[in-house]
Design a protein around this motif. Sequence first.
Motif, mmCIF file in Angstrom:
data_model
loop_
_atom_site.group_PDB
_atom_site.id
_atom_site.type_symbol
_atom_site.label_atom_id
_atom_site.label_comp_id
_atom_site.label_asym_id
_atom_site.label_seq_id
_atom_site.Cartn_x
_atom_site.Cartn_y
_atom_site.Cartn_z
ATOM 1 N N ASP A 67 0.930 -1.351 -0.002
ATOM 2 C CA ASP A 67 -0.054 0.030 0.057
ATOM 3 C C ASP A 67 0.721 1.152 0.008
ATOM 4 N N VAL A 68 1.941 1.255 0.693
ATOM 5 C CA VAL A 68 2.626 2.447 0.541
ATOM 6 C C VAL A 68 4.204 1.978 0.770
ATOM 7 N N VAL A 115 5.455 7.635 1.409
ATOM 8 C CA VAL A 115 4.886 8.309 2.304
ATOM 9 C C VAL A 115 6.147 8.862 3.290
ATOM 10 N N GLN A 137 0.521 7.232 8.882
ATOM 11 C CA GLN A 137 0.773 6.739 7.321
ATOM 12 C C GLN A 137 1.225 5.355 7.377
ATOM 13 N N LYS A 171 -1.642 -0.877 7.048
ATOM 14 C CA LYS A 171 -1.239 -0.774 5.647
ATOM 15 C C LYS A 171 -0.005 -1.608 5.209
ATOM 16 N N VAL A 195 3.422 -2.369 4.321
ATOM 17 C CA VAL A 195 4.795 -1.456 3.794
ATOM 18 C C VAL A 195 5.925 -2.256 3.391
ATOM 19 N N PRO A 202 2.517 4.629 -3.638
ATOM 20 C CA PRO A 202 2.794 5.959 -3.010
ATOM 21 C C PRO A 202 3.764 5.911 -2.124
#
Length: 467
Positions: free
Chosen positions: A288-289, A313, A348, A352, A354, A311
């Motif tokens: 996700d990030v 972050v 952030q 998620k 990571v 993305p």
Amino acid sequence: MWQDKLQEECGVFGVYNNNEFDTSRMVYYGLFALQHRGQESAGIAVNNNGTIVYRKEMGMVADIFDDNVLDYLNGHSGIGHVRYSTTGSSLVENAQPLVIKYTKGHMALAHNGNLTNADTLRKELEAKGTIFQTTTDSEVIAALLSRARIKYNSIEEALVEVMSIIKGAYALVIMTPHKLIAARDPFGMRPLVMGKKEDSFVFSSESCAFDALGVDLVRDVDPGEIIVISKEKGLESIQTNKKKQSAMCSFEYIYFARPDSVIESLEVYEARFRAGKVLFEEHPVEADVIVGVPDSGLGAAHGFAAASGIPLVDGFMKNRYVGRTFIAPSQGLRELAVHLKLNPIRSQINGKRVIMIDDSIVRGTTSRRIVNLLREAGATEVHVRVSSPPVKYSCYFGIDTPERENLIASTHSLDEIRDLICADSVGYISREGLLSTFKGAGCEFCTGCFTGNYPVEIVDEEAKGCQ
């Protein structure tokens, strides 16, 4: 206790001032820009009408030099040094520049790098009556130079002989009452660049030191080159590398150098950005990030994000006022120091998957702590991607590395590393992938810490014993 990073080297800076510039302050600001290369000690020496005056102490550049000291250090040329000890104890006696007097005069010398035959040469010199005041291999260079100078009409001729004797990595700036000299080892393992401001010449470990001073980057000092600046002859170049070989340390681009520096015609940030793109090509993963570990993991994180579309972050807040974690007096305080230095931004991370991008894994201890910080912040998965190949061998050329038995990639498989650092997956850039990120650089590269194949022979038995 070793920190879980390859440690800084040293930084050197030199100015031959043909104008009315403030020499000591130029060196001061140059060292300030190079502070990332060493935080143990710093020193400045200047040539004041043929007399070398200097100041060097333990600590950071801004803490050692104030206006009064810089006013005292007045001269038409100067050299400076910031130090992280790779050989020799962390003592003020080992701070540089080294200032020595000998039969033909006096000189100041600053060195970045490491000799692989320093112990052998030291013993030979001691047998001939040389007395050493420090435990650094830099003093070995100075001792050889002072002895050779007796035989020759110029210090540059003596330096040619010394460079045929010493083995290893070195970037040198040397100041005498009449000359400023810059020299680089025959493989160019340590960086050294030349700049110009009006009619003045400047040398630095990295070009980032030129920018704030309005100095134009001219070029890199060539591997094996000796550049001599004097009032009588201006700039002279002597080339000792007849084979035109080179082997720049690959970790300058991976970790050590500032991202805004240009080394061998390649911007460091560009190389790190490319590494992130290659990492995605070699080790894609759904997530996700993306989070980059500050600071040297950020360039690769940007490249990974650009290639993957995932993305990027701001996953961590870095406290830039916390010192190196290994100086804490106990294991418990070392654990605390990691939390003080890096703190995850929960919004952030929470809930998620990571991807954590870092430049290297050395021992694995800090990587495990950072992965666990992400999990404590709510990450459901943590996938680690590393912008250097596995570090399996020690370095003997100016980078402070643990012995091989303490390098996690030397003693564990990829699956074992994944489990030890508590990650869901681990992926390292390949050696071929890394070298592809250096396209455009005007040199070849040393990858000895990945392969065990070194460009320079390891002479001293003490060095061989810790492979």
